[in-house]
Write a protein that holds these residues in place. Structure first.
Motif, mmCIF file in Angstrom:
data_model
loop_
_atom_site.group_PDB
_atom_site.id
_atom_site.type_symbol
_atom_site.label_atom_id
_atom_site.label_comp_id
_atom_site.label_asym_id
_atom_site.label_seq_id
_atom_site.Cartn_x
_atom_site.Cartn_y
_atom_site.Cartn_z
ATOM 1 N N GLY A 69 25.590 45.853 52.841
ATOM 2 C CA GLY A 69 26.314 47.118 52.814
ATOM 3 C C GLY A 69 26.735 47.546 51.418
ATOM 4 N N ILE A 70 27.096 46.584 50.571
ATOM 5 C CA ILE A 70 27.537 46.965 49.219
ATOM 6 C C ILE A 70 26.372 46.997 48.231
ATOM 7 C CG2 ILE A 70 29.874 46.102 49.613
ATOM 8 C CD1 ILE A 70 29.165 43.729 47.754
ATOM 9 N N GLY A 71 25.304 46.262 48.527
ATOM 10 C CA GLY A 71 24.122 46.284 47.678
ATOM 11 C C GLY A 71 24.079 45.187 46.627
ATOM 12 N N VAL A 72 22.893 45.007 46.079
ATOM 13 C CA VAL A 72 22.621 43.907 45.155
ATOM 14 C C VAL A 72 23.478 43.976 43.895
ATOM 15 C CG1 VAL A 72 20.857 42.960 43.611
ATOM 16 C CG2 VAL A 72 20.279 43.499 45.989
ATOM 17 N N GLU A 73 23.569 45.128 43.278
ATOM 18 C CA GLU A 73 24.297 45.239 42.014
ATOM 19 C C GLU A 73 25.794 45.013 42.219
ATOM 20 O OE1 GLU A 73 24.614 45.330 38.004
ATOM 21 O OE2 GLU A 73 22.761 45.324 39.165
ATOM 22 N N ALA A 74 26.355 45.639 43.243
ATOM 23 C CA ALA A 74 27.788 45.488 43.510
ATOM 24 C C ALA A 74 28.139 44.060 43.901
ATOM 25 C CB ALA A 74 28.226 46.459 44.602
ATOM 26 N N SER A 75 27.169 43.321 44.423
ATOM 27 C CA SER A 75 27.450 41.943 44.839
ATOM 28 C C SER A 75 27.801 41.046 43.657
ATOM 29 C CB SER A 75 26.270 41.353 45.620
ATOM 30 O OG SER A 75 25.158 41.110 44.770
ATOM 31 N N LYS A 76 27.456 41.457 42.447
ATOM 32 C CA LYS A 76 27.850 40.686 41.260
ATOM 33 C C LYS A 76 29.374 40.624 41.141
ATOM 34 C CE LYS A 76 23.739 41.823 38.503
ATOM 35 N NZ LYS A 76 23.248 42.560 37.310
ATOM 36 N N TRP A 87 29.919 36.355 38.704
ATOM 37 C CA TRP A 87 29.155 36.930 37.606
ATOM 38 C C TRP A 87 30.160 37.490 36.611
ATOM 39 C CZ3 TRP A 87 23.813 38.886 36.867
ATOM 40 C CH2 TRP A 87 22.884 38.146 37.634
ATOM 41 N N LEU A 88 30.263 36.844 35.454
ATOM 42 C CA LEU A 88 31.249 37.236 34.456
ATOM 43 C C LEU A 88 30.588 37.405 33.102
ATOM 44 C CD1 LEU A 88 33.970 34.578 35.381
ATOM 45 C CD2 LEU A 88 33.907 36.959 36.142
ATOM 46 N N THR A 89 31.059 38.376 32.346
ATOM 47 C CA THR A 89 30.555 38.569 30.987
ATOM 48 C C THR A 89 31.346 37.674 30.037
ATOM 49 O OG1 THR A 89 32.099 40.407 30.666
ATOM 50 C CG2 THR A 89 29.881 40.951 31.434
ATOM 51 N N ALA A 90 30.808 37.464 28.849
ATOM 52 C CA ALA A 90 31.474 36.630 27.841
ATOM 53 C C ALA A 90 32.859 37.198 27.544
ATOM 54 C CB ALA A 90 30.635 36.568 26.578
ATOM 55 N N GLY A 91 33.856 36.317 27.557
ATOM 56 C CA GLY A 91 35.215 36.732 27.247
ATOM 57 C C GLY A 91 35.992 37.341 28.398
ATOM 58 N N GLN A 92 35.343 37.513 29.549
ATOM 59 C CA GLN A 92 36.023 38.147 30.680
ATOM 60 C C GLN A 92 37.050 37.218 31.322
ATOM 61 O OE1 GLN A 92 33.243 39.771 33.539
ATOM 62 N NE2 GLN A 92 34.841 40.268 35.023
ATOM 63 N N TYR A 93 36.775 35.915 31.257
ATOM 64 C CA TYR A 93 37.666 34.962 31.917
ATOM 65 C C TYR A 93 37.742 33.702 31.055
ATOM 66 C CZ TYR A 93 39.973 32.624 35.826
ATOM 67 O OH TYR A 93 40.881 31.988 36.621
ATOM 68 N N PRO A 94 38.948 33.190 30.810
ATOM 69 C CA PRO A 94 39.104 32.071 29.870
ATOM 70 C C PRO A 94 38.301 30.813 30.232
ATOM 71 C CG PRO A 94 41.239 33.036 30.407
ATOM 72 C CD PRO A 94 40.240 33.689 31.306
ATOM 73 N N ASP A 135 26.658 33.053 38.565
ATOM 74 C CA ASP A 135 26.721 32.066 39.637
ATOM 75 C C ASP A 135 26.518 32.787 40.966
ATOM 76 O OD1 ASP A 135 27.619 30.343 41.672
ATOM 77 O OD2 ASP A 135 29.154 29.433 40.417
ATOM 78 N N ASN A 136 25.434 32.457 41.639
ATOM 79 C CA ASN A 136 25.086 33.134 42.890
ATOM 80 C C ASN A 136 25.580 32.406 44.133
ATOM 81 O OD1 ASN A 136 23.623 35.349 41.747
ATOM 82 N ND2 ASN A 136 21.979 33.913 41.264
#
Length: 201
Positions: free
Chosen positions: A138-145, A150-157, A165-166
């Motif tokens: 329902g939300i789709g592949v991209e939104a499932s990130k 799924w985190l970008t560099a610096g987003q989380y300590p 991570d899937n």
């Protein structure tokens, strides 16, 4: 999970990462639960991810053995203590058909075994495999990130370089999966079903 039930319900989360249906027993974790569980309690049982890890002999449990652990150690032994076991099929991973964009059934042999043993034993079943897959479709592949880790560099300590991570969920994903479980419980016709808050339905 507790936010989706009334204040009459106490949720004791005994889950721990990296355990299979077998290793959870071998490490004494199920025995510890059975020492304190009592009549009127519920035990929600969801394994499969780690059972399927063929490369790790400490975890790997064949679908046939997984089914019998669920039957004997989780369903029957829990009932013997007056509590109600609820079988939960393995939650979906972020695995999808690149052509259709539809999510695949994760760990299908374990999903089938969980459904079969629940039916054979007359145990309540939450088909989280189907519910989580429908949600992700329902939300789709991209939104499932934004559901999975799924985190970008610096987003989380804890992940300074980012991560893709899937399997594991971000907090938002964990909350959504808990809501799906609660919504399923509302339809099971158990005494617990009436304790699900309207926001989860």
């Amino acid at each position: 999970m507790s936010s989706y039930f009334t204040s009459n319900i106490t949720v004791a989360n005994r889950a721990i990462g990296g355990r299979s249906s077998r290793s959870f027993i071998e490490q004494g974790r199920l025995a510890a639960i059975h020492q304190v569980i009592k009549a009127g309690d519920y035990l929600f049982v969801q394994f499969g991810h780690n059972d399927a890890t063929v490369s790790n002999p400490e975890r790997y449990t064949s679908p046939a053995d997984y089914k019998e652990y669920l039957r004997n150690d989780y369903i029957r032994a829990t009932r013997a203590r007056g509590a109600t076991p609820v079988v939960v099929t393995p939650v979906s991973r972020r695995s999808y058909n690149a052509t259709t964009g539809k999510f695949n059934v994760s760990f299908p042999a374990y999903v089938d075994a969980a459904k079969a043993v629940a039916q054979e034993e007359g145990a309540p079943l939450v088909d989280l495999s189907a519910a989580s897959r429908a949600y992700l479709d329902g939300i789709g592949v991209e939104a499932s990130k934004g559901i999975f880790l799924w985190l970008t560099a610096g987003q989380y300590p804890n992940f300074p370089d980012g991560v893709q991570d899937n399997t594991h969920f971000q907090e938002r994903g964990a909350v959504e999966m808990a809501r799906l479980v609660a919504r399923a419980v509302a339809g099971l016709g158990l005494p617990l079903s009436g304790e699900v808050v309207p926001g989860a339905r």
